[in-house]
Scaffold this motif. Structure first.
Motif, PDB file in Angstrom:
ATOM      1  N   GLY A  58       5.179  16.927   8.869  1.00  0.00           N
ATOM      2  CA  GLY A  58       5.746  17.969   8.026  1.00  0.00           C
ATOM      3  C   GLY A  58       5.340  17.830   6.566  1.00  0.00           C
ATOM      4  N   HIS A  61       9.043  17.298  18.324  1.00  0.00           N
ATOM      5  CA  HIS A  61       7.784  17.550  19.021  1.00  0.00           C
ATOM      6  C   HIS A  61       8.036  17.296  20.505  1.00  0.00           C
ATOM      7  CE1 HIS A  61       6.631  17.239  14.883  1.00  0.00           C
ATOM      8  NE2 HIS A  61       6.706  15.930  14.838  1.00  0.00           N
ATOM      9  N   THR A  97      -1.029  11.453   3.363  1.00  0.00           N
ATOM     10  CA  THR A  97      -2.423  11.001   3.277  1.00  0.00           C
ATOM     11  C   THR A  97      -2.893  10.487   4.629  1.00  0.00           C
ATOM     12  OG1 THR A  97      -1.884   8.684   2.752  1.00  0.00           O
ATOM     13  CG2 THR A  97      -2.014  10.236   0.898  1.00  0.00           C
ATOM     14  N   PRO A 135       0.834  -1.202   0.000  1.00  0.00           N
ATOM     15  CA  PRO A 135       0.000   0.000   0.000  1.00  0.00           C
ATOM     16  C   PRO A 135       0.870   1.254   0.000  1.00  0.00           C
ATOM     17  CG  PRO A 135      -0.644  -1.509   1.780  1.00  0.00           C
ATOM     18  CD  PRO A 135       0.686  -1.967   1.254  1.00  0.00           C
ATOM     19  N   GLY A 152       0.599   5.606   0.109  1.00  0.00           N
ATOM     20  CA  GLY A 152      -0.111   6.883   0.170  1.00  0.00           C
ATOM     21  C   GLY A 152       0.587   7.835  -0.788  1.00  0.00           C
ATOM     22  N   ASN A 155       8.986   2.532   4.820  1.00  0.00           N
ATOM     23  CA  ASN A 155       7.744   1.821   5.132  1.00  0.00           C
ATOM     24  C   ASN A 155       6.953   1.435   3.887  1.00  0.00           C
ATOM     25  OD1 ASN A 155       8.465   4.263   6.771  1.00  0.00           O
ATOM     26  ND2 ASN A 155       7.283   3.242   8.349  1.00  0.00           N
ATOM     27  N   GLU A 163       6.798   8.219  16.025  1.00  0.00           N
ATOM     28  CA  GLU A 163       5.782   8.489  15.004  1.00  0.00           C
ATOM     29  C   GLU A 163       6.140   8.030  13.605  1.00  0.00           C
ATOM     30  OE1 GLU A 163       5.424  12.801  15.147  1.00  0.00           O
ATOM     31  OE2 GLU A 163       7.286  13.042  14.005  1.00  0.00           O
ATOM     32  N   GLY A 223       3.952   8.315  -0.179  1.00  0.00           N
ATOM     33  CA  GLY A 223       5.347   7.891  -0.085  1.00  0.00           C
ATOM     34  C   GLY A 223       6.256   8.807   0.710  1.00  0.00           C
ATOM     35  N   THR A 224       5.726   9.507   1.704  1.00  0.00           N
ATOM     36  CA  THR A 224       6.576  10.415   2.477  1.00  0.00           C
ATOM     37  C   THR A 224       7.100   9.786   3.759  1.00  0.00           C
ATOM     38  OG1 THR A 224       4.774  11.431   3.750  1.00  0.00           O
ATOM     39  CG2 THR A 224       5.298  12.411   1.603  1.00  0.00           C
ATOM     40  N   SER A 225       6.783   8.545   3.989  1.00  0.00           N
ATOM     41  CA  SER A 225       7.271   7.906   5.220  1.00  0.00           C
ATOM     42  C   SER A 225       8.787   7.764   5.156  1.00  0.00           C
ATOM     43  CB  SER A 225       6.584   6.562   5.450  1.00  0.00           C
ATOM     44  OG  SER A 225       6.633   5.764   4.294  1.00  0.00           O
ATOM     45  N   SER A 240      -1.602   4.481   9.176  1.00  0.00           N
ATOM     46  CA  SER A 240      -0.800   3.258   9.094  1.00  0.00           C
ATOM     47  C   SER A 240       0.546   3.378   9.788  1.00  0.00           C
ATOM     48  CB  SER A 240      -0.609   2.867   7.630  1.00  0.00           C
ATOM     49  OG  SER A 240      -1.875   2.630   7.033  1.00  0.00           O
ATOM     50  N   THR A 241       1.022   4.611   9.980  1.00  0.00           N
ATOM     51  CA  THR A 241       2.281   4.791  10.710  1.00  0.00           C
ATOM     52  C   THR A 241       2.051   5.340  12.126  1.00  0.00           C
ATOM     53  OG1 THR A 241       2.516   7.001   9.763  1.00  0.00           O
ATOM     54  CG2 THR A 241       3.671   5.214   8.628  1.00  0.00           C
ATOM     55  N   GLU A 276       1.331  -0.341   9.320  1.00  0.00           N
ATOM     56  CA  GLU A 276       2.190  -0.062   8.155  1.00  0.00           C
ATOM     57  C   GLU A 276       1.840  -0.925   6.940  1.00  0.00           C
ATOM     58  OE1 GLU A 276       6.368   0.215   9.173  1.00  0.00           O
ATOM     59  OE2 GLU A 276       5.948   1.060  11.146  1.00  0.00           O
ATOM     60  N   SER A 288       2.110  11.562  13.927  1.00  0.00           N
ATOM     61  CA  SER A 288       1.662  12.681  14.758  1.00  0.00           C
ATOM     62  C   SER A 288       2.199  13.957  14.144  1.00  0.00           C
ATOM     63  CB  SER A 288       2.066  12.495  16.211  1.00  0.00           C
ATOM     64  OG  SER A 288       3.462  12.401  16.379  1.00  0.00           O
ATOM     65  N   ILE A 298      -6.384  -0.059   4.227  1.00  0.00           N
ATOM     66  CA  ILE A 298      -7.421   0.837   4.750  1.00  0.00           C
ATOM     67  C   ILE A 298      -8.064   1.569   3.578  1.00  0.00           C
ATOM     68  CG2 ILE A 298      -7.818   2.897   6.150  1.00  0.00           C
ATOM     69  CD1 ILE A 298      -5.318   1.970   7.820  1.00  0.00           C
TER      70      ILE A 298
HETATM   71  C1  LIG Z   1       9.407  16.669   5.407  1.00  0.00           C
HETATM   72  C2  LIG Z   1       8.780  15.550   6.166  1.00  0.00           C
HETATM   73  C3  LIG Z   1       8.323  15.788   7.446  1.00  0.00           C
HETATM   74  C4  LIG Z   1       7.703  14.775   8.172  1.00  0.00           C
HETATM   75  N1  LIG Z   1       7.233  15.049   9.424  1.00  0.00           N
HETATM   76  C5  LIG Z   1       6.557  14.089  10.099  1.00  0.00           C
HETATM   77  C6  LIG Z   1       6.001  14.366  11.372  1.00  0.00           C
HETATM   78  O1  LIG Z   1       6.092  15.459  11.898  1.00  0.00           O
HETATM   79  N2  LIG Z   1       5.321  13.387  12.001  1.00  0.00           N
HETATM   80  C7  LIG Z   1       5.157  12.148  11.446  1.00  0.00           C
HETATM   81  O2  LIG Z   1       4.506  11.297  12.050  1.00  0.00           O
HETATM   82  N3  LIG Z   1       5.701  11.847  10.248  1.00  0.00           N
HETATM   83  C8  LIG Z   1       6.384  12.783   9.566  1.00  0.00           C
HETATM   84  N4  LIG Z   1       6.903  12.497   8.332  1.00  0.00           N
HETATM   85  C9  LIG Z   1       6.765  11.131   7.785  1.00  0.00           C
HETATM   86  C10 LIG Z   1       5.522  10.892   6.909  1.00  0.00           C
HETATM   87  O3  LIG Z   1       4.924  12.089   6.479  1.00  0.00           O
HETATM   88  C11 LIG Z   1       4.519  10.054   7.673  1.00  0.00           C
HETATM   89  O4  LIG Z   1       5.088   8.772   7.933  1.00  0.00           O
HETATM   90  C12 LIG Z   1       3.178   9.852   6.965  1.00  0.00           C
HETATM   91  O5  LIG Z   1       2.296   9.190   7.848  1.00  0.00           O
HETATM   92  C13 LIG Z   1       3.301   9.055   5.673  1.00  0.00           C
HETATM   93  O6  LIG Z   1       2.120   9.248   4.921  1.00  0.00           O
HETATM   94  P1  LIG Z   1       2.090   8.890   3.385  1.00  0.00           P
HETATM   95  O7  LIG Z   1       0.739   9.216   2.867  1.00  0.00           O
HETATM   96  O8  LIG Z   1       3.221   9.519   2.699  1.00  0.00           O
HETATM   97  O9  LIG Z   1       2.258   7.308   3.448  1.00  0.00           O
HETATM   98  P2  LIG Z   1       3.302   6.356   2.712  1.00  0.00           P
HETATM   99  O10 LIG Z   1       4.667   6.807   2.992  1.00  0.00           O
HETATM  100  O11 LIG Z   1       2.896   6.197   1.309  1.00  0.00           O
HETATM  101  O12 LIG Z   1       3.004   5.002   3.496  1.00  0.00           O
HETATM  102  C14 LIG Z   1       3.303   4.889   4.858  1.00  0.00           C
HETATM  103  C15 LIG Z   1       2.989   3.477   5.342  1.00  0.00           C
HETATM  104  O13 LIG Z   1       1.597   3.278   5.370  1.00  0.00           O
HETATM  105  C16 LIG Z   1       1.197   2.226   4.485  1.00  0.00           C
HETATM  106  N5  LIG Z   1      -0.047   2.707   3.881  1.00  0.00           N
HETATM  107  C17 LIG Z   1      -0.272   3.862   3.210  1.00  0.00           C
HETATM  108  N6  LIG Z   1      -1.552   3.969   2.888  1.00  0.00           N
HETATM  109  C18 LIG Z   1      -2.182   2.869   3.381  1.00  0.00           C
HETATM  110  C19 LIG Z   1      -3.527   2.393   3.370  1.00  0.00           C
HETATM  111  N7  LIG Z   1      -4.513   3.096   2.827  1.00  0.00           N
HETATM  112  N8  LIG Z   1      -3.809   1.198   3.960  1.00  0.00           N
HETATM  113  C20 LIG Z   1      -2.819   0.470   4.546  1.00  0.00           C
HETATM  114  N9  LIG Z   1      -1.534   0.880   4.571  1.00  0.00           N
HETATM  115  C21 LIG Z   1      -1.228   2.078   4.005  1.00  0.00           C
HETATM  116  C22 LIG Z   1       2.349   2.023   3.561  1.00  0.00           C
HETATM  117  O14 LIG Z   1       2.417   0.691   3.097  1.00  0.00           O
HETATM  118  C23 LIG Z   1       3.512   2.372   4.455  1.00  0.00           C
HETATM  119  O15 LIG Z   1       3.833   1.275   5.275  1.00  0.00           O
HETATM  120  C24 LIG Z   1       7.547  13.499   7.587  1.00  0.00           C
HETATM  121  C25 LIG Z   1       8.022  13.260   6.290  1.00  0.00           C
HETATM  122  C26 LIG Z   1       8.634  14.265   5.585  1.00  0.00           C
HETATM  123  C27 LIG Z   1       9.091  13.969   4.206  1.00  0.00           C
END
Ligand SMILES: Cc1cc2nc3c(=O)[nH]c(=O)nc-3n(C[C@H](O)[C@H](O)[C@H](O)COP(=O)(O)OP(=O)(O)OC[C@H]3O[C@@H](n4cnc5c(N)ncnc54)[C@H](O)[C@@H]3O)c2cc1C
Ligand SMILES: Cc1cc2nc3c(=O)[nH]c(=O)nc-3n(C[C@H](O)[C@H](O)[C@H](O)COP(=O)(O)OP(=O)(O)OC[C@H]3O[C@@H](n4cnc5c(N)ncnc54)[C@H](O)[C@@H]3O)c2cc1C
Lengths: 459, 459
Positions: free
Chosen positions: B134, B370, B138, B69, B71, B79, B414, B73-75, B144-145, B198, B148, B204
């Motif tokens: 930051g 944080h 999504t 899965p 979103g 992940n 987080e 891809g910012t994890s 999924s992570t 994750e 926060s 979801i």
């Molecule tokens: C500049 C920057 C700042 C950041 N600051 C923070 C911060 O302050 N706090 C924080 O918590 N994180 C932070 N992050 C990390 C990131 O934004 C988080 O991890 C965020 O939750 C990832 O969301 P995404 O949509 O990019 O998910 P993705 O990176 O695409 O996926 C994250 C994980 O969730 C799974 N997934 C995604 N969608 C689904 C779904 N619908 N169902 C089941 N599994 C799914 C994926 O397989 C993967 O394991 C930051 C990242 C960057 C680049």
């Protein structure tokens, strides 16, 4: 019984007098609080240490003997009821507060610590533990039912207040879940899987829970309303406006009558909110103003709340005794407390519907509850031999659940499923989600030894 | 690849152009935010409906094809990284806000809705969704992570803000978890099992999340300190005294330097807290007084916070851009953001230890985070070819994790485990607890097709 006897022999050296097989002893552990028929446990074990529990679980596992964890047996849906051929494990003797860490707003307890004993222990720290079911329940029991209480509207339920656990798995393995940090993203959230699992997955032997600062200012009092709907609308708008009330309880006129008689209150028999506000002196004054303004729109009388600790204590003691108070309304009666929770905007419909259904059935049943959470209880007051009354109460209970589910609510806000709401669980989540829960159960407890027949009907 | 080709044929009719197998298309879905080597997905599927997802999952299940899965891809711990032979499922196109229910302080969204899009949609309601990593992530990825952000100190993390889910299981079955009520004790807490998993247990496809009222008054600003320790002590005492700060972020002098350069701030290069207060006008004034008094004891300058929305926006935009700002400090650099969380009383030790370890290793790495949650990040700024630097960063990272675990903290507050912290997960929870997580994984995903290699090392 023969497996049990064998188990007793195996554990005799370790448990000695804490292995209770004689009837007079066992009779004290019937967990008879609810309306469900209470069974007598065949045997009761009383561990004092984690090692006791590990040895007991490993031996029960080897012998194929079911295990029923037991706090103080105050759960209301038969959650801790004895099971034939099982060992009931009385955890009330593992009741030490192991650590208070005010600097991290947490403490570590054994599972048998009661909420009152914990708060007694915290007295000197300026901190308190907010979750307060009406009964003086154990922390282990409260975690296992995801209990809440009057303060949950502000401080959350056991779910929000448990940070980590130590759990003995069905085969005797000891694991640790969670951490002492406020948040964590490290792997599956086992803490919240065990919280609310009603002893069906393992035995909680230690818990870290959050503490909260005792507020500088506390105002509390009762607040009468012209109509039930006016009281409920006041609750709804209070929550919708984000006023951070600490407690917001509803007692309908029948509940007030019961509490007046039982706890010596002298309140007018009208729909009433018991309210408490926490904050700084200026903060609570501001909250009071906001509340007053909302209530004035809905037929609320004067909001007379005070800082008098004795009056406050009297009020909450009466609230906590509402269940025995209801029972005392009828000689030799039993109470059946059902527990429903709906999204806040649906509370008015839920409560007026409940009152109408109770009245239509001709039942005696106060309505009250932690309405700030959208959570209410109906206490059916019934004589054991009133078969027609029980049938009507069953029908009303199903009606209340159906309404809650139809508006996105839940069949239980805090009492759990036990044996009483196993059918409702399937209606609420659907067969596929419950099948998934069963797969998780089978993965953790493949032999099905932990509290069998609870949450899920036996297949 | 052959199983994938077969799967593509099976789904061709349904997905059409939303089945992306050509390189230029796939290259956009590399989830390359973190420091881990990003792989190119073999194929990307873009569902638009729950039925799309169910059909995809059922077909992948039948064909034995792994599913990742995705979103946006910012994890940061790999992940959502591509897995050879797997289909990456891009959920960013399922991005409708399905329902806003202000009367129940909740909304229902598809998983691809981003936090910014959601708040845009909520604009007219007086409500907001507080969780703000930051990146513009999504909601599905954030759940999924267990993400926060800056507001979690007051409003909680995704854990506290997710009420219910719809999830497609590995075999294509659709289930519903949780409810719209604020609390529930109905069965196992599947919502919180999926939150933070994750993508390893299911996909979801819908979420109900809590909303919060936009506060009447907001004050925010930056606050310089003589010493790092003074800033951290101020945070610790603020939390211990229960001041309900809405945001409390630390930026060390290196972080300030990066943000000044990248986001056009002109702050003194000293340890700095970015603070925000929410409440009534009187409430925030009171909080400001309490904060000032605490900071004055610890070498804080004047607490100049203001109600100017533009200034506030500038401040938080700079904070949210801290990661790219750090990256921009060195040409062609990569950032490795590690994420640690400790009990609040241990924060001073954690952060001074981190600074000492970074300096001793001769690395460039701002510290920020944080901190109101006891959560901090170190951004190692490294060139890809600096093998010695990477080795040192790895060692420092392990040191930070070890310290956190030694004081009861967690290896990730987080960001999750992904591939980067799989070893730390075992150190944190122990082999038996991780074995239990694996048993749950096997119960829900027996074929091991969901996001393989994440959270757990492949056996
Ligand atoms: C500049 C920057 C700042 C950041 N600051 C923070 C911060 O302050 N706090 C924080 O918590 N994180 C932070 N992050 C990390 C990131 O934004 C988080 O991890 C965020 O939750 C990832 O969301 P995404 O949509 O990019 O998910 P993705 O990176 O695409 O996926 C994250 C994980 O969730 C799974 N997934 C995604 N969608 C689904 C779904 N619908 N169902 C089941 N599994 C799914 C994926 O397989 C993967 O394991 C930051 C990242 C960057 C680049
Ligand atoms: C007058 C009255 C008022 C009440 N008011 C409320 C209320 O406001 N809110 C509320 O939530 N509840 C309320 N209750 C219900 C009851 O107090 C709660 O369900 C409480 O959580 C039960 O705690 P206990 O220690 O009695 O547990 P028990 O009843 O002994 O056990 C409860 C469940 O937990 C399991 N269990 C117990 N200990 C452990 C352990 N260490 N490890 C694993 N499983 C364990 C048992 O097997 C059982 O399934 C009330 C009950 C009464 C009688």
């Amino acid at each position: 019984m023969s497996a049990l006897l064998g188990l007793g022999d195996m554990l005799a050296g370790r448990f000695g007098e804490r292995w209770i097989a004689h009837e007079a002893g066992r009779a004290q552990f019937m967990a008879a609080e609810g309306h469900h028929a209470a069974g007598m446990p065949d045997v009761v074990a009383q561990p004092r240490t984690i090692e006791d529990v590990q040895m007991l679980m490993a031996a029960a596992h080897a012998a194929g003997v079911p295990v029923v964890p037991l706090g103080v047996g105050t759960s209301l849906e038969g959650n801790a009821g004895a099971v034939a051929g099982a060992v009931s494990v009385d955890l009330s003797g593992m009741n030490r507060v192991l650590e208070v860490a005010p600097e991290d707003l947490l403490c570590v307890v054994e599972p048998g610590v009661t909420r009152e004993a914990l708060n007694e222990e915290l007295r000197a720290t300026g901190l308190f533990f907010p979750i307060d079911p009406g009964a003086n329940a154990t922390l282990g029991g409260m975690i296992s039912t995801r209990a809440s209480g009057t303060n949950a509207v502000r401080y959350g339920t056991m779910r929000e207040n448990v940070l980590g656990l130590r759990v003995v798995l069905p085969d005797g393995t000891l694991i640790r879940t969670g951490s002492r940090a406020r948040k964590s993203a490290a792997g599956y959230d086992l803490t919240h899987l065990f919280a609310g699992s009603e002893g069906t997955l393992g035995l909680i032997v230690e818990a870290s829970v959050r503490l909260h600062g005792i507020p500088e200012a506390v105002l509390a009092g009762s607040w009468g309303f012209d109509s039930l709907d006016g009281a409920v609308q006041t609750v709804i708008e209070t929550i919708q406006s984000g006023v951070p009330v600490a407690r917001m309880e509803l007692l309908d006129p029948v509940a007030i009558r019961a509490c007046n008689a039982y706890a010596g209150l002298t309140l007018a028999e009208q729909p009433t909110l018991f309210v408490e506000l926490h904050g700084s002196p200026r903060g609570v004054a501001e909250q009071r103003e906001m509340l007053s303004a909302i209530g004035a729109e809905h037929g609320g009388g004067a909001l007379t709340i005070s800082a008098d600790r004795d009056e406050q204590r009297r009020l909450w003691r009466a609230r906590h005794a509402a269940l025995p108070a209801a029972r005392a309304m009828v000689t030799d009666a039993v109470t059946w407390s059902t527990d429903i929770c709906v999204p806040i905007s649906k509370l008015a419909g839920a409560i007026s519907g409940a009152r109408a259904a109770i009245d239509a059935a001709g039942l005696l049943a106060p309505i009250l509850g932690h309405v700030g959470d959208g959570n209410y209880h109906v206490f059916f007051v019934l004589r054991r031999d009133d078969a027609a009354g029980w049938a009507k109460a069953r029908a009303v209970n199903e009606e209340l659940i159906d309404y809650a589910l139809s508006v996105g609510g839940t069949c239980t806000g805090e009492h759990g499923i036990g044996i009483g709401k196993r059918g409702a669980l399937v209606r609420e989540h659907g067969a596929d989600a419950v099948a998934l829960m069963r797969r998780i159960k089978a993965a953790i407890d493949p032999a099905g030894l932990m509290n069998p027949g609870k949450i899920f009907a036996e297949e």
